[in-house]
Design a protein around this motif. Sequence first.
Motif, short mmCIF file in Angstrom:
data_model
loop_
_atom_site.label_atom_id
_atom_site.label_comp_id
_atom_site.label_asym_id
_atom_site.label_seq_id
_atom_site.Cartn_x
_atom_site.Cartn_y
_atom_site.Cartn_z
N ILE A 37 0.83 -1.21 0.00
CA ILE A 37 0.00 0.00 0.00
C ILE A 37 0.86 1.25 0.00
O ILE A 37 0.60 2.22 -0.74
CB ILE A 37 -0.95 -0.02 1.21
N TRP A 95 -3.95 11.63 -1.12
CA TRP A 95 -5.23 10.92 -1.03
C TRP A 95 -6.15 11.48 0.05
O TRP A 95 -7.14 10.83 0.40
CB TRP A 95 -4.99 9.44 -0.76
N ASP A 114 -11.32 5.46 1.13
CA ASP A 114 -10.84 4.12 1.45
C ASP A 114 -9.32 4.06 1.38
O ASP A 114 -8.66 3.46 2.23
CB ASP A 114 -11.44 3.11 0.47
N MET A 115 -8.75 4.67 0.34
CA MET A 115 -7.31 4.64 0.19
C MET A 115 -6.62 5.38 1.32
O MET A 115 -5.56 4.95 1.82
CB MET A 115 -6.93 5.26 -1.17
N LYS A 130 -6.53 3.16 4.37
CA LYS A 130 -5.51 2.11 4.23
C LYS A 130 -4.10 2.66 4.43
O LYS A 130 -3.25 2.01 5.05
CB LYS A 130 -5.64 1.46 2.85
N ILE A 131 -3.85 3.86 3.90
CA ILE A 131 -2.52 4.46 4.04
C ILE A 131 -2.24 4.75 5.51
O ILE A 131 -1.15 4.46 6.03
CB ILE A 131 -2.43 5.74 3.20
#
Length: 801
Positions: free
Chosen positions: A45, A68, A80-81, A84-85
């Motif tokens: 990721i 993001w 969502d990204m 996750k990051i």
Amino acid sequence: MRSDALKVTVMAGSKMSLPLAAVVLLCVLLAGPALGGPEMDPYKILGVTRSASQAEIKKVYKRLAKEWHPDKNRNPGAEDMFIKITKSYEILSSEDKRANFDRYGQTDDTQPYGNGRYGHRHDSFYFDESFFNFPFNSKNHRDFADSKYTLHFNQYVSDVVPESYKRPYLIKITSDWCFSCIHIEPVWKEVVQEMESLGVGIGVVDVGYERRLANHLGAHRTPSILGVINGKVTFFHYAVAKEHLRQFVEDLLPQRLVERVTDKNDLQFLNSWHELNKPHVLLFDQVPAVPLLYKLTAFAYKDYLQFGYVDQGLSETANLQKQFNINTYAPTMLVFKENIDKPADIIQAKGMKKQIIDEFMANNKFLLAPRLVNQKLFDELCPVKQFHRRRKYCVLLITGDEETFSFGNQAFLSFASTNTKEVVRFAYVYQRLQQPLCDILMQNKDSAQSPPQVVILERRNAAGKALFKPVTAWNGSEEDKQRLLEELERLQKDPSILIHDAMLPELNNEFASMFIIRWIYASYDYLSEVIDDILHNNWREMMPLLSLIFSALFILFGTVVIQAFSDSSEDKQTKPKAKDGTKAENGSSGSGTTSSRPPKKNFVEVTELTDITYMSNLVKLRPGHMNIVLVLTDASKNILLSKFAKEVYSFTGSLTLHFSFLNIDKHSEWMSTLLEYAQDTMQIDADEDDGGNRKIDYTGYVLALNGHKKYLCLFKPVYTGEDLDSKSSEDEGGTSGGRSRSSSRDDHPPRKSNRSRSISTLQIHHKLDRLGLWMERLMEGTLPRYYIPAWPGLEKITPSK
């Protein structure tokens, strides 16, 4: 692979015996985690290798977080990204979590790991979402397009709040992996479909993505449902059922929207058009209660129309139904304007839809000849010219409200009722109430002796420029009507007949005297809200008010008890202590705030936050304890520490508070690194940093750090001191001595440098003026909290000096 294995088990279960099928199913569930693999790979990721250093990981994280962030990236998958990051950086920035992932492939630190094989299998048992088919509120499983109604903070402020003055909003507070949200989902879906068709606004706030908006609304748990009307938030406290939510929306609306009309009060209701300057709407229907659609319509058009409801099932309304020949088999809506004997417009349908009613209301918002009572009505009746083909002309009668003008006013109304041209609007104004406007438009400036007059005008811009022409002195005769008709026909052929131009003043608001009534209604609504919150134990929202009440009672009761039972011996003992030293004086009088626990000491213990004390004073701080950290520099250390001790002295009696200071000269990067984790705080300060291309001065900042729950509260200094020139000699006494001593050593430096130094000293001293109030809010729990994934290491920051 896991889903395939489960399907095989279920198919085979029909042929196996019950005990054997249960054993096979249990084995598949226990083996599920081993077959599934990790949920996410933080290395992939972030795009780094497994040998990447902490500096490389941090650099990549900062770049991806900015790219993001949902506020900057409009991509649908940006939220969502970004999650996750952040999760990936939280894992890789912690040595323990990173080692756990490298060894066992686990991204959740709540899952134990070690050498015990059976213990690992037993503790790793979990309920798989795909097996039970739970509709969790994640992006991939949102039911009935919840994303369609998702609200962001800016959207709520700019769209929802202004629209709430025309229609109520129903908002659901939810979050990912909210098990309780699953149970209300079917009811919520059904209510949304019904309420949206009636005109109610719908919104969904995901706490995981919009914590700032959730805190702004006061929503501290999920799921929650709340309503917004006229900018005010009201929480839903009952069981989530369709009937309860429908009643909740109905209770949000004001109680005085629709008046019940019968044969006894129909004339009184319809005759009020002249006083209210509005058309009146009557709805005839068979149901005893006023339909919700009709109430919502009345709320949307409350500024233009007056609404009444006639229950056809009552014997007291039989004469009304007979008078207007109402069909009892379908709802009927009538609009009355100046003529109360005959409706100006009518619609009748079995299933009245919102679109049909809105169109009906929009076409009948104004009387045939309304009175100009405020600027808003003037702007809508006589809009500014936009294009040549869209010219709007206003025929304005300047008259009075005395009985002698009634004949001319009725003749003007009769003339206006025969108008069929859409480009011409008729209105009248009382000269006594709108004197500035009438003085400009009337040819005769003697306002006391001016007869009624008709003026044709066309507005040219929003600033007030208009072209006009006085037509005739109006007394309602046939000659006056004929002359006005000829002028209107000439105007249609040649608009240049409007030969005069002027700047029109803003109209007076003739209904401003009703402010007292509106204030009484607002006070009643506020008291009702407070009582409702108390009855439903909404203690978190009521905490500021309850804290204020109990603090006042505590101070009053404590004062009476001390005065009644204190003896002379205690007075004699307290006097020497007051003169004992300056520390007690500073501690007792330095802050204007009070605390629920009196101080136990006559001094404040403030320790320096260094790499040695960092773990014990922050990272490993016991649950429920907080560290109040003052950020300072070498130059401002003495001034800020003295002021800091005075402001926090009354809070030293709390055993859960610890006080420290951080030298920003030694640890210059720690503050910015910490605020980068708290995205809201970073966004606030980033504008200031980027705009001026300068480094932010964190001197005087105060941080309340909760080491166990990993959140912080931020105090930003605000200079509240007076101008130096207005300072008394008593205030400047502290700096005059230093100025004289420095001048004795060196006579060459100018007075300007000494004066700027004293100004800087005063400004530093006043940076903590509001810290006492901030501490009160901190103790009450009303400050915004900024959560972070992990505390940055203090020993890893390179000193700037």
